[in-house]
Write an enzyme that holds these catalytic residues in place. Structure first.
Site, PDB file in Angstrom:
ATOM      1  N   LYS A  28       0.825  -1.210   0.000  1.00  0.00           N
ATOM      2  CA  LYS A  28       0.000   0.000   0.000  1.00  0.00           C
ATOM      3  C   LYS A  28       0.862   1.264   0.000  1.00  0.00           C
ATOM      4  O   LYS A  28       0.604   2.187  -0.754  1.00  0.00           O
ATOM      5  CB  LYS A  28      -0.928   0.028   1.227  1.00  0.00           C
ATOM      6  CG  LYS A  28      -1.951  -1.087   1.280  1.00  0.00           C
ATOM      7  CD  LYS A  28      -2.939  -0.874   2.418  1.00  0.00           C
ATOM      8  CE  LYS A  28      -2.337  -0.803   3.800  1.00  0.00           C
ATOM      9  NZ  LYS A  28      -1.689  -2.054   4.258  1.00  0.00           N
ATOM     10  N   ARG A 103      -9.444   1.257   8.424  1.00  0.00           N
ATOM     11  CA  ARG A 103      -9.057  -0.116   8.733  1.00  0.00           C
ATOM     12  C   ARG A 103     -10.203  -0.875   9.380  1.00  0.00           C
ATOM     13  O   ARG A 103     -10.069  -2.073   9.612  1.00  0.00           O
ATOM     14  CB  ARG A 103      -7.890  -0.111   9.712  1.00  0.00           C
ATOM     15  CG  ARG A 103      -6.513  -0.318   9.087  1.00  0.00           C
ATOM     16  CD  ARG A 103      -5.534  -0.177  10.226  1.00  0.00           C
ATOM     17  NE  ARG A 103      -4.247  -0.770  10.035  1.00  0.00           N
ATOM     18  CZ  ARG A 103      -3.173  -0.139   9.557  1.00  0.00           C
ATOM     19  NH1 ARG A 103      -3.282   1.069   9.107  1.00  0.00           N
ATOM     20  NH2 ARG A 103      -2.008  -0.755   9.520  1.00  0.00           N
ATOM     21  N   ARG A 139      11.736  -6.003   4.941  1.00  0.00           N
ATOM     22  CA  ARG A 139      11.566  -4.669   4.353  1.00  0.00           C
ATOM     23  C   ARG A 139      12.249  -3.590   5.174  1.00  0.00           C
ATOM     24  O   ARG A 139      12.346  -3.658   6.395  1.00  0.00           O
ATOM     25  CB  ARG A 139      10.080  -4.377   4.171  1.00  0.00           C
ATOM     26  CG  ARG A 139       9.481  -3.320   5.041  1.00  0.00           C
ATOM     27  CD  ARG A 139       8.085  -2.978   4.622  1.00  0.00           C
ATOM     28  NE  ARG A 139       7.269  -2.697   5.789  1.00  0.00           N
ATOM     29  CZ  ARG A 139       6.002  -2.362   5.739  1.00  0.00           C
ATOM     30  NH1 ARG A 139       5.360  -2.318   4.586  1.00  0.00           N
ATOM     31  NH2 ARG A 139       5.334  -2.107   6.838  1.00  0.00           N
ATOM     32  N   ARG A 168      11.455  -0.443  10.198  1.00  0.00           N
ATOM     33  CA  ARG A 168      10.366   0.007  11.065  1.00  0.00           C
ATOM     34  C   ARG A 168      10.358  -0.780  12.360  1.00  0.00           C
ATOM     35  O   ARG A 168      10.545  -1.990  12.360  1.00  0.00           O
ATOM     36  CB  ARG A 168       9.020  -0.168  10.349  1.00  0.00           C
ATOM     37  CG  ARG A 168       8.633   1.025   9.536  1.00  0.00           C
ATOM     38  CD  ARG A 168       7.364   0.810   8.800  1.00  0.00           C
ATOM     39  NE  ARG A 168       6.253   0.329   9.614  1.00  0.00           N
ATOM     40  CZ  ARG A 168       4.997   0.296   9.192  1.00  0.00           C
ATOM     41  NH1 ARG A 168       4.712   0.732   7.975  1.00  0.00           N
ATOM     42  NH2 ARG A 168       4.034  -0.163   9.958  1.00  0.00           N
ATOM     43  N   ARG A 179      -0.002  -7.670  13.961  1.00  0.00           N
ATOM     44  CA  ARG A 179      -0.584  -6.739  12.985  1.00  0.00           C
ATOM     45  C   ARG A 179      -1.435  -7.495  11.979  1.00  0.00           C
ATOM     46  O   ARG A 179      -2.487  -7.031  11.555  1.00  0.00           O
ATOM     47  CB  ARG A 179       0.524  -5.936  12.292  1.00  0.00           C
ATOM     48  CG  ARG A 179       1.103  -4.874  13.220  1.00  0.00           C
ATOM     49  CD  ARG A 179       2.413  -4.335  12.727  1.00  0.00           C
ATOM     50  NE  ARG A 179       2.303  -3.702  11.436  1.00  0.00           N
ATOM     51  CZ  ARG A 179       3.285  -3.687  10.533  1.00  0.00           C
ATOM     52  NH1 ARG A 179       4.437  -4.295  10.785  1.00  0.00           N
ATOM     53  NH2 ARG A 179       3.110  -3.073   9.397  1.00  0.00           N
TER      54      ARG A 179
HETATM   55  P1  AMP Z   1       0.817   1.144   9.012  1.00  0.00           P
HETATM   56  O1  AMP Z   1       2.021   1.986   8.705  1.00  0.00           O
HETATM   57  O2  AMP Z   1      -0.368   1.487   8.150  1.00  0.00           O
HETATM   58  O3  AMP Z   1       1.129  -0.327   9.033  1.00  0.00           O
HETATM   59  O4  AMP Z   1       0.364   1.542  10.504  1.00  0.00           O
HETATM   60  C1  AMP Z   1       1.228   1.354  11.603  1.00  0.00           C
HETATM   61  C2  AMP Z   1       0.431   1.292  12.889  1.00  0.00           C
HETATM   62  O5  AMP Z   1      -0.289   2.534  13.081  1.00  0.00           O
HETATM   63  C3  AMP Z   1      -0.636   0.225  12.924  1.00  0.00           C
HETATM   64  O6  AMP Z   1      -0.108  -1.044  13.312  1.00  0.00           O
HETATM   65  C4  AMP Z   1      -1.599   0.804  13.961  1.00  0.00           C
HETATM   66  O7  AMP Z   1      -1.098   0.650  15.275  1.00  0.00           O
HETATM   67  C5  AMP Z   1      -1.574   2.294  13.653  1.00  0.00           C
HETATM   68  N1  AMP Z   1      -2.588   2.688  12.662  1.00  0.00           N
HETATM   69  C6  AMP Z   1      -2.372   3.197  11.412  1.00  0.00           C
HETATM   70  N2  AMP Z   1      -3.524   3.446  10.779  1.00  0.00           N
HETATM   71  C7  AMP Z   1      -4.520   3.068  11.626  1.00  0.00           C
HETATM   72  C8  AMP Z   1      -5.937   3.043  11.539  1.00  0.00           C
HETATM   73  N3  AMP Z   1      -6.583   3.442  10.422  1.00  0.00           N
HETATM   74  N4  AMP Z   1      -6.639   2.588  12.612  1.00  0.00           N
HETATM   75  C9  AMP Z   1      -6.016   2.181  13.731  1.00  0.00           C
HETATM   76  N5  AMP Z   1      -4.677   2.151  13.880  1.00  0.00           N
HETATM   77  C10 AMP Z   1      -3.912   2.589  12.838  1.00  0.00           C
END
Ligand code: AMP
Length: 227
Positions: A28, A103, A139, A168, A179
């Site tokens: 994404k 999400r 990654r 990360r 996750r």
């Molecule tokens: P990502 O970079 O999209 O994988 O997001 C990293 C972390 O941010 C996730 O594992 C969640 O803890 C938090 N997070 C990001 N977007 C959301 C969302 N839309 N709803 C809830 N938590 C989020």
């Protein structure tokens, strides 16, 4: 961009409002960054916004730090507020690509209310779960633009923007498992919910990146033409 309007819009006179959903590691962030450059719209990554808040220890960052570290989801009302503030910026007038939001179904309902009937293309990047683990564990991510490098790691620096690649904090095996579990519990129902809409398309994310990008653009054009 293949097939973009001359002013960078993805479909005729519609602004390119795009939501990208898919498993963590489906690509994404990479696809959103490339789409944003091709169409000159902002990429809005809730993960990037939250990580930046944590790094700067803002009140939001302090509120969500433990959740991010544990691989859980931050509460819907918190993340909806973040997105509402970001969508209020004038740079979203010509469109945006949302990466990582919504999400959950309640987040999607809140997004519909924020958009007030403006058309949005929902693109599901579908990928086999067995590819995901390997991808996330190898990654590195550009700390400036969010571009992922899951390949040869030939450089310390991002070819797109020159930023540094970093690992990360949540790309480690136990957190990745959590996750993915959070995704299956919350985001799979969201995909089912969105899939009822005419402006929803599934893109096969198991292909080479360039083919995913082409399919992504074509899907957005179809969606915005049909909304
Ligand atoms: P990502 O970079 O999209 O994988 O997001 C990293 C972390 O941010 C996730 O594992 C969640 O803890 C938090 N997070 C990001 N977007 C959301 C969302 N839309 N709803 C809830 N938590 C989020």
């Amino acid at each position: 961009m293949n097939g973009a309007g001359k002013d960078g819009e993805a479909a005729g006179s519609h602004p390119a409002n795009v939501v990208l959903v898919g498993l963590p590691g489906a690509g994404k962030g990479t696809q959103a960054a490339q789409f944003a450059r091709r169409h000159r719209v902002p990429k809005i990554s809730t993960g990037d916004i939250l990580r930046d808040a944590v790094a700067r220890a803002t009140p939001l960052g302090r509120e969500v730090a433990a959740t991010l570290q544990a691989g859980g989801l931050v509460p819907d009302d918190v993340i909806v507020r973040v997105v509402e503030e970001r969508l209020a910026h004038p740079d979203t007038a010509r469109g945006f690509v949302l990466d990582g939001f919504p999400r959950t179904v309640p987040q999607a309902v809140a997004l519909d209310a924020l958009l007030g009937g403006r058309p949005v293309a929902v693109i599901y990047l579908e990928i086999s779960p067995d590819v995901i683990l390997q991808r996330l564990l190898t990654r590195r991510t550009c700390e400036s633009c969010g571009q992922a490098d899951t390949g040869a790691h030939t450089s310390e620096y991002c070819a797109s923007c020159g930023g540094s690649f970093v690992k990360r904090a949540d790309d480690h095996i136990d957190v990745v498992r959590l996750r993915i579990a959070a995704y299956v519990e919350n985001t799979q129902p969201l995909v089912d919910w969105y899939s009822q809409r005419p402006a929803f398309r599934t893109v096969n994310a198991n292909q080479p990146l360039i083919d995913v990008a082409r399919a992504f653009d074509a899907a957005v054009r179809e969606c915005l033409g049909s909304s």
